[in-house]
Design a protein around this motif. Structure first.
Motif, short mmCIF file in Angstrom:
data_model
loop_
_atom_site.label_atom_id
_atom_site.label_comp_id
_atom_site.label_asym_id
_atom_site.label_seq_id
_atom_site.Cartn_x
_atom_site.Cartn_y
_atom_site.Cartn_z
N ASN A 163 28.47 14.88 28.31
CA ASN A 163 30.72 15.14 28.26
C ASN A 163 31.30 16.06 27.18
O ASN A 163 31.60 16.49 27.44
N TYR A 164 30.52 15.16 26.12
CA TYR A 164 30.49 15.61 24.55
C TYR A 164 30.66 17.04 24.78
O TYR A 164 31.40 17.85 24.25
N LEU A 165 29.31 17.61 25.45
CA LEU A 165 28.63 19.16 25.09
C LEU A 165 29.34 19.89 26.33
O LEU A 165 29.83 20.76 26.03
N THR A 166 29.58 18.93 27.18
CA THR A 166 30.78 20.04 28.23
C THR A 166 31.94 20.07 27.75
O THR A 166 32.59 21.61 27.96
N TYR A 197 50.93 28.05 41.25
CA TYR A 197 50.04 29.09 41.69
C TYR A 197 49.43 29.55 39.88
O TYR A 197 47.80 29.51 40.34
N LEU A 198 49.68 30.00 39.41
CA LEU A 198 49.17 29.48 37.59
C LEU A 198 48.04 28.92 37.32
O LEU A 198 46.79 29.02 37.36
N ILE A 199 48.74 27.28 37.86
CA ILE A 199 47.91 26.74 37.11
C ILE A 199 46.92 26.39 38.18
O ILE A 199 45.94 25.87 37.68
N LYS A 200 47.11 26.67 39.29
CA LYS A 200 46.00 26.14 40.84
C LYS A 200 45.04 26.99 39.91
O LYS A 200 43.51 26.66 40.40
N TYR A 201 45.01 28.24 40.06
CA TYR A 201 44.53 29.16 40.33
C TYR A 201 43.51 29.37 38.60
O TYR A 201 41.85 29.14 39.19
N LEU A 202 43.85 28.69 37.52
CA LEU A 202 42.88 28.54 36.48
C LEU A 202 41.97 26.52 36.71
O LEU A 202 40.93 26.92 36.26
N LEU A 203 42.57 26.38 37.71
CA LEU A 203 42.08 24.64 38.22
C LEU A 203 40.67 25.58 38.50
O LEU A 203 40.24 24.97 39.07
N ASP A 204 41.60 25.90 39.49
CA ASP A 204 39.86 26.91 41.04
C ASP A 204 38.57 27.80 40.26
O ASP A 204 38.47 27.10 41.02
N LYS A 214 34.73 27.76 33.01
CA LYS A 214 34.35 27.15 31.84
C LYS A 214 35.73 26.31 31.14
O LYS A 214 35.06 27.65 29.79
N LEU A 215 36.27 25.66 32.22
CA LEU A 215 37.20 26.26 31.52
C LEU A 215 38.57 24.49 31.53
O LEU A 215 37.85 23.58 32.29
N HIS A 216 39.45 24.22 30.60
CA HIS A 216 39.81 23.77 30.32
C HIS A 216 41.38 23.30 30.04
O HIS A 216 41.86 24.76 28.86
N ILE A 217 42.18 23.70 31.02
CA ILE A 217 43.58 23.59 30.55
C ILE A 217 44.55 22.42 30.64
O ILE A 217 44.59 21.46 31.02
N THR A 218 45.35 23.06 29.02
CA THR A 218 46.17 21.67 29.08
C THR A 218 47.26 22.00 29.31
O THR A 218 47.67 23.51 28.70
N VAL A 219 48.11 21.89 29.89
CA VAL A 219 49.62 22.02 30.78
C VAL A 219 50.64 21.33 29.47
O VAL A 219 50.21 19.59 29.74
N LYS A 246 39.56 16.70 36.46
CA LYS A 246 39.07 16.61 35.65
C LYS A 246 38.46 17.44 34.43
O LYS A 246 38.38 17.24 33.37
N ASN A 247 39.43 19.04 34.73
CA ASN A 247 39.43 19.92 33.83
C ASN A 247 40.41 19.86 33.60
O ASN A 247 40.97 21.96 32.46
N ALA A 248 41.40 19.32 32.81
CA ALA A 248 42.96 19.22 33.01
C ALA A 248 43.63 18.49 31.94
O ALA A 248 42.95 17.19 32.13
N SER A 249 44.40 18.76 31.22
CA SER A 249 45.31 17.60 30.60
C SER A 249 46.73 17.92 30.37
O SER A 249 46.81 18.84 30.48
N VAL A 250 47.49 17.20 30.12
CA VAL A 250 48.68 17.16 29.92
C VAL A 250 49.02 16.65 28.66
O VAL A 250 48.75 15.68 28.47
#
Length: 471
Positions: free
Chosen positions: A11-14, A32-39, A45-50, A66-70
């Protein structure tokens, strides 16, 4: 224990190898912006922070991905803002336009690229030289209007020029409207974006444009009585009134020697004539406040702009003052808004006429839960080649899905998201403060937008030259 340690290490390496995108703001245009990035987050290999001061909508949009946080973030908290930007690889600012500049300054300081959908401000432009020196891209105006209008126009303009044509006419129009299936009022209109901008549209100076080589001006008091008609197959007829400054992008579009240049806003036919009633009365004025406005009824508000009469009703005075027949559709439109209601209260202290009018209109023009919106765009290109004149008409219609995934959010958010990923992947390389006018930017984005149903119907038509309505 060994198994647990391996999972933790994995998990750390990911997370370590995930590229970090910071999206600041989670308003109506971000779905749509956030959905596109999450998809794209797994494959890219993206992590999206909103980040937002209120995280409720942000949590709804990421849906525990799993690839997003707030992140709860007050943009005025310098320490938290700078830490969030420094920890990211690229920043998307979906804040109100006036707040982009602080984010942009941090992005330049920490060598982070930034994308916004807003117009380039003077303060933003002032960062250009430093951004170029540091190799930082500050991409602006890459939503719908501005954004898709730039890209779609430049694609055709460049193609005409590349084929030896000389541009002599360019007209461009955009409208945020209600979808046909939700069009159920006499105005054929509902608010699909900032209501305040709708109420105050066209103020602050005369509309300026070029017509057959002559500068033309339309003062605000006549703006909504000078319209151009546009027909779109399967969607009927629209009208358009002039934007305040049609010449703003003349040099950027490489149209310095063009004869006709006109940009406008689209509405359904009849809207502008009725809206002109409010302009004529002074109800769209935002320059002064009305005393005791909180105790006014809607009827009192209308009456405040009419002459005194000991016997005539408010309705009679208004019809007489503006010469409106009782069987005129304009009168029915006013009645539909319930503006003569003596029981409904304004309830706004020290409000301007424009603020009160906005409140009244929001009673009738707010999208219902099941309503859908619509974005309409129309371009006209006139050009000369080998001694003959030609014209290309191009239009785009996008319909919303629901109250979260609207046409407005789709056409604003997707170009922003696509530009973000293109910059992150090194496909857009030119540094500095810019808008999407180059092939490096517009070609891949317009091509990908087609996959989402955002495309233009283009056809050659007989060259019509200037519209006589604007002569």
């Amino acid at each position: 224990m060994i198994f647990i340690s391996c999972v933790i290490l994995q998990n750390y390496l990911t997370n370590f190898y995930m590229r970090k995108i910071l999206v600041i703001g989670s308003g109506k245009s971000t779905s749509y912006l956030i959905k596109y990035l999450l998809d794209k987050s797994n494959s890219e290999k993206l992590h999206i922070t909103v980040a937002d001061v209120n995280i409720d909508n942000a949590n709804k949009l990421i849906k525990n991905h799993k690839n997003a946080s707030v992140l709860a973030l007050d943009i005025f908290n310098n320490e938290l803002r700078t830490k969030a930007i420094e920890a990211s690889d690229i920043v998307v600012s979906m804040l109100p336009a006036r707040l982009h500049i602080e984010v942009a300054k941090d992005c330049v300081s920490y060598n982070k690229h930034m994308i916004t959908a807003s117009y380039v401000s003077k303060d933003m432009q002032a960062l250009n030289n430093e951004a170029i020196k540091k190799g930082v891209i500050l991409m602006n105006e890459i939503g719908v209007d501005p954004g898709i209008d730039h890209m779609s126009a430049m694609q055709v303009l460049d193609r005409i020029r590349d084929n030896g044509g000389n541009i002599i006419l360019f007209e461009s129009f955009t409208g945020g409207l209600v979808a046909p299936e939700s069009d159920n009022n006499l105005w054929n209109y509902k608010f699909t974006w900032n209501p305040r901008n709708v109420v105050t549209a066209g103020q602050g100076g005369a509309a300026k444009f070029l017509q057959e080589g002559t500068f033309k001006y339309i003062p605000y008091n006549r703006l909504f009585r000078r319209t151009e008609f546009l027909d779109i197959e399967n969607f009927g007829r629209f009208e358009a009134y002039a934007n305040r400054d049609s010449l703003k992008y003349q040099h950027a579009y490489k149209l310095d020697h063009i004869k006709t240049l006109y940009r406008g806003t689209m509405r359904r036919v009849g809207f502008s004539r009725a809206w002109n009633i409010f302009v004529t009365l002074g109800m769209t004025d935002d320059s002064y406040t009305i005393d005791d406005s909180e105790n006014m009824s809607y009827r009192d508000f209308v009456n405040a702009f009419l002459p005194y009469s000991p016997s005539d009703s408010v309705e009679l005075k208004l019809r007489h003052q503006l010469k409106i027949d009782q069987d005129d559709i304009v009168w029915n439109k006013l009645i539909e808004l319930d503006i003569f209601n003596a029981k409904k209260r304004v309830e706004l202290k020290k409000a301007t006429p424009a603020q009160i009018l906005q409140k009244i209109l929001m009673d009738s023009w707010t999208l219902a839960e099941n309503d859908k919106d619509m974005i309409v765009m129309y371009h006209k290109f006139g050009y000369e080649k080998n001694g003959k004149n030609y014209q290309i008409d191009s239009n785009m219609v996008v319909l919303g899905e629901d109250q979260t995934y609207t046409a407005m959010a789709k056409t604003v958010g997707l170009p922003v998201a696509m530009a973000t990923l293109a910059i992150l992947n090194g496909k857009i390389k030119t540094p500095g403060v810019q808008i999407p006018l180059t092939k490096e930017v517009y070609e891949p984005i317009l091509d990908e937008l087609k996959n989402f149903g955002i495309c233009f119907n283009e056809k050659e038509v007989p060259y019509l030259g200037y519209n006589p309505l604007n002569n």
